[in-house]
Structures are given as C-alpha cells and as structure tokens.
Enzyme design. Structure first.
Site, mmCIF file in Angstrom:
data_model
loop_
_atom_site.group_PDB
_atom_site.id
_atom_site.type_symbol
_atom_site.label_atom_id
_atom_site.label_comp_id
_atom_site.label_asym_id
_atom_site.label_seq_id
_atom_site.Cartn_x
_atom_site.Cartn_y
_atom_site.Cartn_z
ATOM 1 N N HIS A 356 0.991 -1.118 -0.192
ATOM 2 C CA HIS A 356 -0.194 0.038 -0.311
ATOM 3 C C HIS A 356 0.497 1.276 0.194
ATOM 4 C CE1 HIS A 356 -4.250 -0.919 0.653
ATOM 5 N NE2 HIS A 356 -3.786 -2.759 0.633
ATOM 6 N N LYS A 544 -8.773 13.977 4.188
ATOM 7 C CA LYS A 544 -7.572 12.564 4.246
ATOM 8 C C LYS A 544 -6.952 13.328 5.443
ATOM 9 C CE LYS A 544 -6.350 13.779 0.247
ATOM 10 N NZ LYS A 544 -6.316 12.629 -0.847
ATOM 11 N N ARG A 545 -6.103 11.825 6.143
ATOM 12 C CA ARG A 545 -5.306 11.945 6.980
ATOM 13 C C ARG A 545 -4.309 13.186 6.274
ATOM 14 N NH1 ARG A 545 -5.315 7.983 10.506
ATOM 15 N NH2 ARG A 545 -3.543 9.350 12.244
ATOM 16 N N LYS A 550 1.192 14.243 2.117
ATOM 17 C CA LYS A 550 -0.647 14.770 0.971
ATOM 18 C C LYS A 550 -0.334 16.369 0.692
ATOM 19 C CE LYS A 550 -3.048 10.606 3.288
ATOM 20 N NZ LYS A 550 -3.568 9.942 2.343
ATOM 21 N N THR A 652 -8.419 7.119 -1.970
ATOM 22 C CA THR A 652 -8.979 6.444 -3.183
ATOM 23 C C THR A 652 -10.501 7.311 -2.565
ATOM 24 O OG1 THR A 652 -9.332 5.913 -1.012
ATOM 25 C CG2 THR A 652 -9.327 3.940 -2.303
ATOM 26 N N LYS A 656 -13.584 8.839 -3.933
ATOM 27 C CA LYS A 656 -15.480 9.338 -3.760
ATOM 28 C C LYS A 656 -15.823 10.676 -4.203
ATOM 29 C CE LYS A 656 -14.167 6.923 0.169
ATOM 30 N NZ LYS A 656 -12.862 7.048 1.131
HETATM 31 C C1 LIG Z 1 -11.745 7.416 2.451
HETATM 32 C C2 LIG Z 1 -11.465 7.542 3.338
HETATM 33 C C3 LIG Z 1 -10.298 8.434 3.537
HETATM 34 C C4 LIG Z 1 -8.720 7.549 2.215
HETATM 35 O O1 LIG Z 1 -8.667 9.314 1.655
HETATM 36 P P1 LIG Z 1 -7.349 10.200 1.078
HETATM 37 O O2 LIG Z 1 -7.427 11.307 0.723
HETATM 38 O O3 LIG Z 1 -7.779 8.616 -0.163
HETATM 39 O O4 LIG Z 1 -6.313 9.840 1.374
HETATM 40 C C5 LIG Z 1 -9.701 8.437 4.778
HETATM 41 N N1 LIG Z 1 -10.576 8.634 5.612
HETATM 42 C C6 LIG Z 1 -11.855 8.240 5.420
HETATM 43 C C7 LIG Z 1 -13.035 8.356 6.404
HETATM 44 C C8 LIG Z 1 -12.051 7.850 4.106
HETATM 45 O O5 LIG Z 1 -13.990 7.549 3.897
#
Ligand SMILES: *Cc1c(COP(=O)(O)O)cnc(C)c1O
Length: 815
Positions: A356, A544-545, A550, A652, A656
C-alpha cells in the site's frame, strides 16, 4: 428478501421490551437505534444462517481478507439499502412518527481503521457480497477505534473512541469458536515419530481469542458474508488468591494484559509504530484466524493438507498480517505433523500480498530481539525461511553480496516483513498503475527481477452503494432518472450520462442537486461546530489523513497568498471560495499537528476579517471520519489531490469525489492519473512536477528550494508570514514549518515534499478554477462527465480484477 412492515414493527417492539423493558413511547433515541438495528439483523438473519450452514456442510474455495483495519463507519443505512428494505423501514418508522435521520445519527462509527487502507477493506467486503463471492474478513475487534479528535485552541486533542460503550447490535459473539494464542516462553524440542522433531512452546502467556461475527450484506442478493473480528481475553481470568490477599490490582493483572491486545487501534497511518504491543496484535489475529481456518479444513479433509491451497486464498492487506506466513508453517508442522517442504508448498500457494505504500517508514521491520522474545517459535521459522532463501539468493546472484544483503529477510538485527511477504506470496500487487510501476522499477526492483510473475496491479476502488447511493440520494436519483437502475451493481452504466452533457435542463438539475448537498453540509456544520458556510462559494475540499506528503501545507500557503491578494485587490478572486479541511494527525506526528494548528490559526484570522468576508473562508471539520465523509463528498466542488507525485500509492478519496461530481485539482500521482484518463484532462485541473521529474531531481540531488523563494515574491511573503507574527503573535509557533521548508531540519533537506517547487503551478491551477467556475453550466458539464466516467473506480471492478487474476473464485448462490 420480502419486507413485512407488521413483522418489523413487532420485532422492534419485542426488542425494546426484552432489551430495555420499555414501550416505544418510553424509548430513548439510542434505544430506538438499537431496536431498529436488531430488527434489520433479524430480517437478514435467515440468509446469514443459510450462508453459514452452507459453509459448514461443504468446503469451497474462499478468499480470506486479513486486515488489521476495517474502517466500516456506520452500518444501518448501508444494511437497509443492501437488503433492499430501506423504503420499507423508513415508511414504518414514519408511520410510527419516528425520525429516521435522528435514529441513524445515534449509531457510532465503527472506526476500526486509520484511513484509506482500512476503508478499502470495508469497500471490498461490500463488493464481495454484492458480487456473490465467498469471502470472509478477519481482523481485530478493537475496543477503542480511531481516536476522537477535538480542536482546542486550534490544536488537535485526542480522546478515546469508546464505540462499544452501548454494545454493537450487529455483532454476534461466537464463544464456541474461541482459540488460544501463545506469546513468549521458551521453545523446547523432542524427537517424534520417524525423522520428526516436535517443538512446543513452554510457559508461554496464553491469550484467548474470541470471535465476533458481523454480517456483510450484499446489495440485492441473498449472500451474507462474515467479518470475523477477534477479541483478546485471559483464560486465567482473575486471580482469586491474590484478591483474597488484598492484592486487588495484581488480581486482574493477567486479565488486563491479555485484554490490552485488542484494546486500541494504533493511530499511525503509513508510519511505524515499532511497539511490541502492535506486533502482539498482528500475531494475535493472524494466529487466531489461521487456527480457525485450519480447524475447519481438518474437519473436512483430515490431516491431508494437499487441498488447503485450492480451498483458501489469503489476501494480506499490507505487511500488518504478514506474520501469518510463518504461523501457518508452524500450525502445519508443529500441530499437524506436516514436513517443511510440504508445508512451504501450501503456504506459498495460499498467500497473496498487497503493498500500500512506498514510503520507506511504512515498510514494517521488527527488531529481532522484540520478535524473538514475543514469538520464539515463529522466530525460528522465519530464521529457517531466511536461511533457505539466502542459499537460493547465493545461487541466483553469485558474487552480488550487496544485493544478497539488501534482499535478506533478516539483516542488521531487523526482520523485514515486506521481504518475507514477497518471498512467500504467489502474488504481489500495487494499488494503482503508477504505484505498481514504481514498485517494479524502483522500490522493489530487486524483487521484480527475481519474481517477475508475482507482480501485478489492482487499482483501488470504492463502493458506489455507500459513497453514492446511500450518501448522495439526490444524485443517485438524478442518475437513475437518466440511465435507469443497474448502475448500483455495474457502475460502468453511468457512462450513459454522457448523452446529457449538452442538455441544459439536466445540467441545471445537477447544479441544484449539488446546491442542496451544500446546504445540507452547511446546516450540519452550523449545528455541530457553529460554522457559517456560504452556499454560493466554491466548496474546495481536502479531507484525508494529515501527512506531509499529502501537502495540506501547499493548500495552506496558497490560502495565505489568496488572503494577501484579496486584501490588496478584492477583484483578483472572482468566485467566493470556502476551503474545507478534515484531517487527523497521528498522535506522535508533531509536524502534522503543527499543520493542523496552522490551518485553524489562519481560519480564525481569515474568517474574522470583514475585508475578505463573502470571498474567502477556511473551515476545519473536527473529527473527520466515515460518517462525516459521507456528508462532505456530495457537497464538494473541488477535490484536492495534491500529494507529491510518486508518494500517494492510489488514494480512494479522489474516487469518491469524482463519483459525486467534484472536479479534481491534482498532481499526476496514484489513481489521479487514471481518474484524468477516464474523465478527460479538460475536466480536471492537473498541475505540478511529475513522478519522473521528481525522481530525476532526487537521483541528481539537484533540488534547490531557495531558488523558488528568491524567484517568487508571493512565496517569499507567505513564508515570512509563518514567522513574523502575521497570524499568531508567538513567532515560534510555526518556526518548525518554516525551517523545514526553507532550511531543512532533523537530518532532512529543505522542503522534502516539493511544496515550494509546486507552489506556482498550484496557484495557476487555482486561478483556472476561479475562471472556470464563473460559467456554471460549463462547470456542471465537467462534473457530469466526471460522474459519467467514474465506472472504473467502483470496488466491484477492483474485486473482479482480484478474482480473475489472484483469487479464482466461483460465485455462490443462496436460496
Ligand atoms: C476514503 C477515506 C480515506 C482515504 O482518503 P484519501 O484521500 O484517499 O487519503 C480516509 N478516511 C476516510 C474516513 C475515508 O472515507
């Protein structure tokens, strides 16, 4: 699954009576949630039981998804949608004058994961059941999930997430299936029959693993798979002797020690924990899960393990469960008398590994002494695997001692879990095309040369059931009205929306769908954080985290720049903008926490400055998690995917956003590349250095961050503002961020993630967004084309890829 309203009412009332001794009129919101959930479970229970009985009658090939994280979030809405009883349930509740939204909101998130990796596991389970594949998830039933974040004085504060405080209505405790896992002690050996040596672990700490099963309901199918989560406890319970001697604390020591194993999720995302307890967690659930599988297998096939690999494929979600590899060796050899070679054949045909990340700090390595102390027998087995592997390496790479040492599973006092995985697994996959290429050509080059056939790509996906159908009902209705049903289980069908790209009525409706979602998010943030959001503004979102790679900091520096610009000349920003952030920082990641403080400090200033009112706002959404994500994605106009190229394996969140009609502002990184390929470059805003360019700069050590500061007065100014008291009188507050960008600190060179190098390109892309949004219809057209071309990013597609190339599963059917 036929829905019967009267039966449902009956079950609901019965549950309230038995569980709480209450009539409906006396029930609290939480009682009602619990009773509704129990009634939904009751509705699907028959199918779940049939699925279980089928697996007890006959053993078939199944995929077992081993993951330290399953970031499920809430289950109620998802479950009633998948069971196709959402309308029925909502009608019944409405008839009873109960507010579904309020009941839904009572459910705590099952936050058993950090971020993308854990959420991926949850999406995969949803797709597996929906596509009628036999599958089971295996993980840990953490008593405390991802911490609850509060912002106090701009700082992140962490509080325990006691999500089980009220019991979980979805789980079923399976005490009948408990197993014992052993830690520590010493390994003894004695001669057995024939050549065999029998090993046993003496005076080990024994821990009971008890499974809790959670149903994974497929959409519109009778398949209900299981997520099996293990809870740790002590078989010795509490020590009455000590208690009677009034040593009350010590009386429960063993109990507490054992329970600590499944106590809490480590809040590190893509980073090391290095803690012995973490290794204990990993072995705990790997061992328990394998014991469960082996016991079931032996029930059908006895001690002949020649069919084991035909009937099991175990997907290892990152290196966290890799200790399962030597554990299966141990179970086969020590508990079932299988010889090494035969056991190794089984193991190497059973396991597959997903990588990952390429961040070096996230590739798990365990110090040998910690590993040997906790898992003495497993250590011996790893040593033997390594010994045999080193012999092959010497044959295959004669004289290349450097490479032999680089690839050794044990070297410099450390055990490299990724190497163990790649050596033992029959498949190694990355999670987006670019990521897999980088693995093969750079990070894992040695390994791709040794085992070229193992490497393959499986671009991530997300389930449209949760991330569109459930969380964005208005957009779902918009899609269905135009392309009909079917996209819920075959997202490629949304392609039909392209016919409406020039249809002004459709575009106007899409605009109003987005608007309603923005209003809903605004109402939610008003209610929860007393934030005011301007619906007319562009919702520009980075959720995101929090991690330096990032680059939330790039976003922030640009916001500081925009603020200066608007103060100088308000007309430079044509379209009002709301920048929305949501992010948790790992508890020990100081710099990430300072970035959160910066976001909140700038937000405070900007939002209280009348001069920019109506043009610029910055909002930090507290405690970002799945249930909050479900409210934000539908309302987003701009999707910030601005990681340093080459660093984000897939992402991911980007998918979304796309499904929900937000336009990507991104670098050519991870799955962004594939998103733009599908959506068309003209429907996204791509900027910045590419992965190869960064690679070149790094190999030549040619990066001069100073150059960017000297040549760009805008950048110079915002950097100075970090330390001149512009935003906070304490000039030391953001010194660390300044120093890391400008000078380089703590052994790093300046600007390790190329924030300064990409600043100008980012600002330019942001200007293009400002201009593009002015034409609402043209913007809506781009949004529509993003939705229409998001089919590839369904986790259904990802699962079909895994099934075809790795898992080789057959569909199941349940009457
Ligand atoms: C989809 C999702 C992530 C992943 O987000 P990235 O932008 O791909 O890092 C992290 N936390 C939650 C709650 C999510 O739904």
């Amino acid at each position: 699954m036929e829905f019967n309203a009267d039966e449902f009412k009956e079950t609901l009332a019965t549950r309230l009576k038995w569980q709480y001794g209450k009539y409906i009129t006396q029930a609290t919101k939480h009682d009602l949630f619990d009773a509704v959930a129990a009634s939904v479970l009751e509705h699907v229970m028959g199918y779940w039981m049939k699925n279980r009985r089928a697996s007890e009658k006959e053993i078939i090939r199944r995929v077992y998804y081993f993951s330290a994280e399953f970031l499920i979030g809430r289950a109620l809405s998802n479950n009633i949608i998948n069971a196709r009883i959402d309308k029925g349930v909502k009608n019944v509740l409405a008839e009873m004058n109960l507010d579904y939204a309020e009941i839904e909101d009572e459910e705590p998130d099952a936050g058993l994961g950090n971020g993308g990796l854990g959420r991926l596991a949850a999406c995969f389970l949803d797709s597996l059941s929906t596509l009628n594949y036999p599958a089971r998830g295996y993980g840990i039933r953490y008593e405390y999930g991802m911490f609850e974040q509060k912002i106090e004085n701009g700082y992140q504060m962490e509080y325990p997430d006691h999500w089980l405080a009220h019991r979980d209505p979805w789980e079923i405790k399976r005490s009948d299936l408990a197993v014992t896992v052993r830690f520590g002690g010493t390994v003894t050996s004695r001669p057995g029959p024939g050549e065999r040596i029998i090993f046993s672990q003496e005076s080990a700490e024994r821990v009971t693993a008890t499974p809790f099963d959670v149903p994974i309901i497929g959409y519109g199918t009778n398949v209900v798979n299981t997520l099996r989560l293990w809870q740790a406890s002590s078989p010795d319970g509490f020590d009455l002797q000590l208690f009677n001697e009034m040593q009350y604390r010590h009386a429960v020591d063993r109990q507490v020690d054992a329970e600590n194993i499944s106590r809490v999720l480590y809040p590190n995302d893509s980073g090391p924990s290095g803690k012995a307890l973490r290794l204990k967690q990993q072995y705990f659930f790997a061992s328990a899960s394998l014991q469960d599988l082996v016991r079931h297998y032996v029930g059908f096939c006895g001690e002949d393990f020649s069919k084991f690999a035909d009937l099991h494929v175990i997907q290892l979600n990152d290196t966290h469960p890799v200790v399962a590899i030597p554990e299966l060796m141990r179970l086969l050899m020590d508990e079932h008398g299988v010889g090494w070679d035969e056991a190794w054949v089984v193991v190497t045909k059973t396991f597959a590994y997903t990588n990952h990340t390429i961040l070096a700090e996230a590739l798990e390595k365990w110090p040998i002494d910690i590993f040997r102390g906790l898992l003495p027998r497993i250590y011996q087995i790893v040593e033997e695997i390594n010994h045999r592997f080193n012999i092959t390496l010497r044959e295959k790479l004669p004289g290349d001692y450097q490479k032999q040492s680089r690839m050794s599973i044990m070297v410099n006092g450390m055990i490299n879990m990724a190497w163990l995985a790649i050596h033992a697994c029959f498949s190694v996959n990355g999670v987006a095309a670019l990521h897999t290429e980088i693995l093969k050509k750079q990070e894992l080059k040695d390994w791709a040369e040794l085992y070229p056939a193992k490497f393959n790509n499986k671009t991530n996906g997300v389930t449209q059931r949760r991330w569109l159908l459930s969380s964005n009902p208005d957009l779902a209705a918009f899609i269905t009205a135009r392309v009909g049903h079917g996209w819920e289980t075959d997202l490629s069908k949304v392609k039909g929306l392209e016919h409406f790209a020039e249809d002004n009525a459709a575009l106007d409706e899409l605009i109003s769908v987005k608007r309603r979602n923005k209003e809903r998010l605004a109402a939610y943030l008003k209610a929860t954080q007393n934030e005011f959001l301007d619906i007319e503004s562009i919702f520009d979102v980075q959720i995101k985290r929090l991690h330096e790679y990032k680059r939330q900091l790039l976003n922030m520096l640009h916001i500081m720049y925009l603020y200066d610009q608007i103060l100088e000349n308000p007309s430079v920003v044509r379209e009002p903008r709301t920048f929305i952030f949501g992010a948790k920082a790992a508890s020990g990641y100081r710099r990430a926490k300072t970035i959160i403080k910066l976001i909140n400090t700038v937000a405070d200033r900007v939002n209280n400055d009348r001069r920019v009112r109506g043009r610029l706002r910055v909002v930090f959404v507290e405690n970002y998690r799945v249930s909050v994500a479900e409210r934000i994605f539908p309302a987003a106009d701009v999707s910030e995917q601005i990681s340093t190229a080459g660093k984000e394996a897939s992402g991911t969140g980007n998918m979304k956003f796309m499904m929900n009609g937000a336009l990507t502002l991104g670098t050519l990184d991870g799955a962004n590349i594939e998103i733009v390929e599908e959506a068309g470059a003209e429907n996204a805003f791509i900027f910045g250095l590419k992965a190869e360019e960064i690679r070149l700069i790094e190999t030549q050590q040619a990066y001069v961050s100073q150059k960017y500061i000297e040549n760009d007065s805008r950048l110079f100014k915002v950097l100075e503002e970090l330390i001149d008291g512009s935003f906070d009188p304490d000039t030391q507050l953001f010194r660390e961020l300044y120093d890391s960008l400008v000078y380089g600190i703590e052994g790093q060179r300046a600007d390790p993630y190329y924030v300064l190098a990409d600043f100008a390109a980012y600002a330019e892309a942001q200007q293009k967004i400002d201009a593009a949004y002015a034409n609402k219809r043209s913007w809506a057209r781009k949004a529509l084309l993003n939705i229409a071309n998001s089919g590839k990013f369904s986790s259904d597609r990802t699962i079909e890829d895994y099934v075809r190339d790795i898992w080789k599963l057959k569909h199941i059917s349940v009457e």
